[in-house]
Structures are given as structure tokens and as C-alpha cells.
Motif scaffolding. Structure first.
Motif, PDB file in Angstrom:
ATOM      1  N   LEU A 152       0.695  -1.405   0.134  1.00 54.17           N
ATOM      2  CA  LEU A 152       0.133   0.110   0.163  1.00 54.17           C
ATOM      3  C   LEU A 152       0.826   1.475  -0.093  1.00 54.17           C
ATOM      4  O   LEU A 152       0.483   2.146  -0.728  1.00 54.17           O
ATOM      5  CB  LEU A 152      -0.953   0.209   1.353  1.00 54.17           C
ATOM      6  N   LEU A 170       1.745   3.270  -3.283  1.00 50.82           N
ATOM      7  CA  LEU A 170       0.495   3.648  -3.981  1.00 50.82           C
ATOM      8  C   LEU A 170      -0.052   5.013  -3.380  1.00 50.82           C
ATOM      9  O   LEU A 170      -0.553   5.606  -3.826  1.00 50.82           O
ATOM     10  CB  LEU A 170      -0.505   2.677  -3.783  1.00 50.82           C
ATOM     11  N   LEU A 171       0.761   5.460  -2.148  1.00 55.90           N
ATOM     12  CA  LEU A 171       0.083   6.743  -1.403  1.00 55.90           C
ATOM     13  C   LEU A 171       1.343   7.641  -1.400  1.00 55.90           C
ATOM     14  O   LEU A 171       1.583   8.693  -0.937  1.00 55.90           O
ATOM     15  CB  LEU A 171      -0.306   6.452  -0.267  1.00 55.90           C
ATOM     16  N   GLU A 216      -4.692  -1.637  -4.293  1.00 55.96           N
ATOM     17  CA  GLU A 216      -4.959  -0.491  -5.154  1.00 55.96           C
ATOM     18  C   GLU A 216      -6.536  -0.080  -4.553  1.00 55.96           C
ATOM     19  O   GLU A 216      -6.720   1.279  -4.831  1.00 55.96           O
ATOM     20  CB  GLU A 216      -5.242  -0.768  -6.760  1.00 55.96           C
ATOM     21  N   ALA A 259      -6.143   1.804  -1.616  1.00 57.34           N
ATOM     22  CA  ALA A 259      -5.637   3.257  -1.971  1.00 57.34           C
ATOM     23  C   ALA A 259      -6.510   4.271  -2.398  1.00 57.34           C
ATOM     24  O   ALA A 259      -6.355   5.496  -1.997  1.00 57.34           O
ATOM     25  CB  ALA A 259      -4.399   2.994  -2.791  1.00 57.34           C
ATOM     26  N   ARG A 260      -7.328   3.866  -3.384  1.00 62.71           N
ATOM     27  CA  ARG A 260      -8.296   4.967  -3.784  1.00 62.71           C
ATOM     28  C   ARG A 260      -9.374   5.369  -2.771  1.00 62.71           C
ATOM     29  O   ARG A 260      -9.423   6.449  -2.893  1.00 62.71           O
ATOM     30  CB  ARG A 260      -9.125   4.151  -4.957  1.00 62.71           C
ATOM     31  N   ARG A 289      -7.209   7.928  -0.911  1.00 61.00           N
ATOM     32  CA  ARG A 289      -7.177   9.027  -1.479  1.00 61.00           C
ATOM     33  C   ARG A 289      -8.357   9.817  -1.296  1.00 61.00           C
ATOM     34  O   ARG A 289      -8.297  11.210  -1.091  1.00 61.00           O
ATOM     35  CB  ARG A 289      -6.897   8.725  -2.904  1.00 61.00           C
TER      36      ARG A 289
END
Length: 321
Positions: free
Chosen positions: A72, A75-76, A305, A308-309, A312
């Protein structure tokens, strides 16, 4: 609660003299040791893509380590400056001097680290036991937490799933040595397969390379003289936290959390019941819920993923970076 590791990792160049095997470090990560009063913590850092990004701290679950966040964190990396901590007695952190493995003890370790580093408020993440720890931190030190993301947090359940009973039984005095003796002939491969079947909705999502690295990490941990003690005492700490009432109860503390909160639950979680998602969503004020029907106990490893979305969106609504 996973002790599984991830593919595409490299071995740290200089393992300390306290261990016989090196800890794996993913490309772009760095390990460092932080000495604090009464404890020493290993911290896995993934610097943000640019300077000035807000800090994030990731807290693993029972039997896990900072490596559980290695999927993770990158991805950030364009959004936060990330660090993942090995709780005392786990990963590459030695046991605490006072032997306190309670949820409160782990929470104090996190708070001491954040206070010493001066990094707060952080975007705080927690999985399983780490979710209980993060909840307690957010409740008692709201000044340290900007947003809170909990993946299958270990919050009290009246009727735990049968698949979670063996973990709870580790809390019984004498159970850990008995289990260690009972499983003495088990290979690291057998142990890892058991962990994967317990923690993943679909163990087949783990690559051959990831499985091999998990076996190596399991072999390393089994060589640690305090491995079973840390597991048993932390299990006991979770059970004790479940029985606390009043203002120290985890559900009461969840209601006190002020930080915007993302809750992530897996439909195939065999350790934290999926049915607890609704109760958690009601307890954490203004929280948002991400339900992943195919995920198990470690959604940030299985579906990084997707998680992570959602993170966000949480951070963006909080004002971004």
C-alpha cells in the motif's frame, strides 16, 4: 494478523547482531532503529514523492510487521510521507523492557514514537490488532491523528467466529508453549500456508516469489527467542481489551474519535467478522465504509489499489496534502 511478506523485495545490507537472518526491505524503503525510553522500535520508511507531504504512520496486526504495508505504501507515496512501525516484539523490534504487550502498551509505544519524532498529526493506519491500537491512539491523543484508516480492526465481538478461536486461545496461560511444542515438527512452508488460508480471502493471490519470501520471514521469526511470548502476551492483551468497560472500552473510545475515519472490511475475513462493519460505521462518527466481499483479513495486501483509492478520497475530503 498476517506474517506474510510481499514480492519484489531485497535483503537489508547490514542486519544487526541480534538476529541471524536479515529483514527484507522493498525497493524505495529504508529501515532505521529508534531508541525510546523502555523500548526500541524498527521503523520502515518510504519517503514521499516530494518534500513537504503530510506524514503517515502504518501499524500492523498480531503476528505481522511493517512489511504488511509494503504493497500500500508506494501507492500513496505521492500523497503522504509514509512510515510503518514494527510494534515491540514483532518484525525487527525487540521486546519492550517492561514486557507490556497490551493494546494500551502498544498504543503508548506509538504515541511515544510520534511525540519523539514530532511528526503529528499523521494519517494513521491500523490493521487488526493495529486497528485497536490506532483507535486507542486516536481517542486519547486526537492531536496526533489527522485521518484514521482501519482495516479489519480488532474491536470487541460478542460472538467471535470459530476460525478466530485458536488465536484467542493463545491468550490462555501455558497455551503458547504447548502450541509451540505441538507444532515443533511443522515446516515454515506449512505454517505460512496456514497463515495465508486464515488471513487471505484468496491465498492464490500470493505469488510464488511472495510465498518464498514469506517462508524466509517465518524461518527468521521462529529463531527469535521471544517469538511465542510476544504472540501470547499480545493475544492476551487483545482479550483483555475486549473485556474492558467504561471509558476505556474500545467501542467507547471509537465513539470519541474525532478524526475522519475510513473503515475497510473483507467479506471473507475469518478473524474479524464482516458483520461488525455496520457496528463500526455507527460507532465512528461520520465514518465511511469500504466493503470488499472477496477480501480476507489483510485487504491492504490483497487489494492495495482499491484500498489506496478509498484512502485518497478520505485525504482529499480532509483537505488533501
Amino acid at each position: 494478523m498476517s506474517s506474510t511478506e510481499l514480492p519484489e523485495t531485497r535483503t537489508a545490507a547490514a542486519p544487526s547482531a541480534s538476529r541471524t537472518r536479515a529483514v527484507r526491505v522493498a525497493d524505495g524503503e529504508e529501515l532505521r532503529s529508534v531508541a525510546l525510553p523502555g523500548l526500541t522500535l524498527t521503523v520502515r520508511a518510504r519517503s514521499g514523492a516530494r518534500s513537504g507531504l503530510p506524514p503517515a504512520l502504518y501499524v500492523h496486526g498480531l503476528g505481522g510487521s511493517s512489511q504488511n504495508w509494503s504493497a500500500l505504501m508506494p501507492l500513496l507515496a505521492d500523497l503522504v510521507d509514509g512510515e510503518a512501525v514494527d510494534l515491540p516484539g514483532f518484525g525487527d523490534s525487540p521486546p519492550p523492557d517492561d514486557g507490556n504487550y497490551s493494546v494500551t502498551g502498544h498504543a503508548r509505544a506509538v504515541i511515544r514514537f510520534l511525540d519523539a519524532a514530532g511528526r503529528g498529526p499523521v494519517h494513521l493506519f491500523g490493521n487488526s490488532m493495529g486497528g485497536a491500537v490506532a483507535t486507542r491512539v486516536a481517542a486519547v491523543r486526537p492531536d496526533l491523528v489527522r485521518t484514521l484508516t482501519l482495516v479489519s480492526p480488532a474491536l470487541p465481538e460478542l460472538r467471535a467466529q470459530r476460525t478466530a478461536w485458536p488465536t484467542a486461545l493463545l491468550a490462555v496461560p501455558g497455551a503458547a508453549p504447548f502450541f509451540a511444542k505441538l507444532t515443533r515438527e511443522w515446516t515454515a512452508e506449512q505454517r505460512v500456508k496456514g497463515v495465508l488460508s486464515l488471513c487471505y480471502g484468496d491465498p492464490g493471490r500470493v505469488t510464488e516469489e511472495g510465498f518464498r519470501h514469506a517462508v524466509e520471514e517465518m524461518e527468521r521469526r521462529l529463531e527469535l527467542p521471544y517469538f511465542w511470548d510476544a504472540m501470547a502476551r499480545s493475544s492476551r492483551g487483545i482479550v483483555d481489551a475486549y473485556t474492558l468497560g467504561g471509558q476505556h472500552g474500545l467501542w467507547r473510545q471509537a465513539e470519541r474519535v474525532l478524526a475522519p475515519t475510513l473503515l475497510v472490511y473483507g467479506g471473507r475475513d475469518r478473524l474479524v467478522s464482516y458483520r461488525m462493519a455496520r457496528k463500526a460505521a455507527a460507532a465512528f462518527r461520520g465514518s465511511r465504509l469500504l466493503s470488499l466481499p472477496e477480501a480476507g483479513h489483510v485487504a491492504m495486501m490483497e487489494y492495495p489499489e482499491t484500498v489506496a483509492r478509498a484512502v485518497r478520497d478520505l485525504i482529499a475530503d480532509d483537505g488533501g496534502s
